[in-house]
Design an enzyme around this catalytic site. Structure first.
Site, PDB file in Angstrom:
ATOM      1  CG  ASP A 141      -2.027   1.010   1.125  1.00 22.04           C
ATOM      2  OD1 ASP A 141      -2.379   1.408  -0.006  1.00 22.04           O
ATOM      3  OD2 ASP A 141      -2.555   1.420   2.180  1.00 22.04           O
ATOM      4  CG  ASN A 158      -7.867  -1.871  -4.613  1.00 26.35           C
ATOM      5  OD1 ASN A 158      -6.936  -2.642  -4.449  1.00 26.35           O
ATOM      6  ND2 ASN A 158      -8.124  -0.894  -3.749  1.00 26.35           N
TER       7      ASN A 158
HETATM    8  C1  IPE Z   1      -5.139  -2.577   0.113  1.00 25.88           C
HETATM    9  O1  IPE Z   1      -4.915  -1.232  -0.068  1.00 25.88           O
HETATM   10  C2  IPE Z   1      -5.166  -3.281  -1.204  1.00 25.88           C
HETATM   11  C3  IPE Z   1      -3.886  -3.406  -1.884  1.00 25.88           C
HETATM   12  C4  IPE Z   1      -2.737  -3.013  -1.418  1.00 25.88           C
HETATM   13  C5  IPE Z   1      -3.923  -4.056  -3.162  1.00 25.88           C
HETATM   14  P1  IPE Z   1      -6.111  -0.179  -0.158  1.00 25.88           P
HETATM   15  O2  IPE Z   1      -5.498   1.146  -0.409  1.00 25.88           O
HETATM   16  O3  IPE Z   1      -7.128  -0.624  -1.119  1.00 25.88           O
HETATM   17  O4  IPE Z   1      -6.735  -0.250   1.314  1.00 25.88           O
HETATM   18  P2  IPE Z   1      -7.667   0.762   2.087  1.00 25.88           P
HETATM   19  O5  IPE Z   1      -8.738   1.220   1.125  1.00 25.88           O
HETATM   20  O6  IPE Z   1      -6.807   1.912   2.522  1.00 25.88           O
HETATM   21  O7  IPE Z   1      -8.183  -0.015   3.256  1.00 25.88           O
HETATM   22  C1  IPE Z   2      -1.724   0.288  -3.298  1.00 29.33           C
HETATM   23  O1  IPE Z   2      -1.496   1.634  -3.380  1.00 29.33           O
HETATM   24  C2  IPE Z   2      -1.903  -0.339  -4.647  1.00 29.33           C
HETATM   25  C3  IPE Z   2      -3.292  -0.659  -4.985  1.00 29.33           C
HETATM   26  C4  IPE Z   2      -4.297  -0.645  -4.141  1.00 29.33           C
HETATM   27  C5  IPE Z   2      -3.582  -1.028  -6.355  1.00 29.33           C
HETATM   28  P1  IPE Z   2      -2.675   2.696  -3.332  1.00 29.33           P
HETATM   29  O2  IPE Z   2      -3.119   2.986  -4.730  1.00 29.33           O
HETATM   30  O3  IPE Z   2      -3.758   2.252  -2.412  1.00 29.33           O
HETATM   31  O4  IPE Z   2      -1.929   3.940  -2.722  1.00 29.33           O
HETATM   32  P2  IPE Z   2      -2.466   4.946  -1.640  1.00 29.33           P
HETATM   33  O5  IPE Z   2      -2.902   4.151  -0.465  1.00 29.33           O
HETATM   34  O6  IPE Z   2      -3.595   5.688  -2.280  1.00 29.33           O
HETATM   35  O7  IPE Z   2      -1.296   5.812  -1.329  1.00 29.33           O
HETATM   36 MG    MG Z   3      -4.072   2.503  -0.420  1.00 27.01          MG
END
Ligand code: IPE
Ligand code: IPE
Ligand code: MG
Length: 231
Positions: free
Chosen positions: A15, A63
């Protein structure tokens, strides 16, 4: 690294790509691109250290509600990652196993994923599970429905065999980058006794040394599994 007790299976919640890019005044896709590069680097290092199984959370079921533009960019990254031209995925011959409902992906990517899974199935250097459109609740509900459809009761072992991690030992260590302290629907059943490690680093900046620190931290923990004495 000092002499340590290695986890057999490490799972990563990768993340922080978006925030990492934002801090650099770049679009989120720039962060995702850097995230894929770091995934290769960190997973290779984990295998080099002797970890046998690595699981990465690349895209959650939730996502999929992100803007189409971001999803298209993520799908493009999957497309180039799994592209047919790629013979080796890491600098070792690891088996690649994709977990999750990939039917939401464009067909060409689905075909490439199946091809990669077949081509790497003979590899023995390690196992890399890539979770795409994966959600633990959806996985559990699907498994329950399968059991019902077969008209049978399950026990822990047979239930485990209905999950997408069939035959794979549970993660010993789950590492989440990006500073959030939650599992976000990742491996909820399998994580029952996993050790959790949270890093404030954003995923693209999580380094090999950060991984070693997480493993050292894991190594010093006393896993009691509900019992009174540690190992
Ligand atoms: C978790 O990250 C999913 C992945 C890293 C693929 P998210 O960014 O989706 O999680 P939340 O929404 O902050 O809980
Ligand atoms: C994790 O990074 C990757 C995916 C969920 C695909 P994020 O896209 O959630 O990055 P932040 O949390 O917005 O920084
Ligand atoms: Mg994230």
């Amino acid at each position: 690294m000092k002499r340590i007790k290695l986890p057999v299976h490490i799972a990563f919640i990768m993340d922080g790509n978006g925030r990492w890019a934002k801090r650099r005044f770049r679009p989120r896709a720039f962060g995702h691109r850097a995230g894929v590069q770091n995934m290769t680097k960190i997973c290779s290092h984990a295998f080099r250290l002797g970890v046998r199984i690595v699981t990465v959370y690349a895209l959650s079921t939730e996502n999929l509600s992100r803007p189409k533009e971001e999803l298209d960019e993520l799908f493009d990254l999957f497309r180039s990652y799994f592209s047919k031209k790629k013979e080796r995925f890491l600098d070792m011959d690891v088996k690649i196993n994709v977990i999750g409902d990939i039917t939401v992906l464009p067909e060409d990517i689905q075909e490439d994923i199946i091809d990669v899974m077949e081509r790497t199935s003979v590899n023995t250097d390690g196992l890399m599970n890539i979770c795409i459109n994966y959600g633990a609740r959806q996985e559990i509900v699907r498994a329950v429905n399968e059991a019902v459809a077969f008209g049978r009761f399950v026990d822990e072992a047979s239930f485990h065999n209905l999950l997408s991690t069939k035959g794979i030992p549970d993660p010993d260590l789950i590492i989440r980058t990006g500073g959030e302290l939650r599992l976000s629907n990742f491996l909820l059943y399998q994580a029952a006794y996993s050790e959790l490690y949270f890093s404030d680093k954003m995923w693209p900046e999580f380094s090999r040394r950060d991984l070693e620190k997480a493993i050292e931290n894991y190594s010093a923990r006393d896993r009691r599994f509900g019992n009174v004495r540690g190992n």
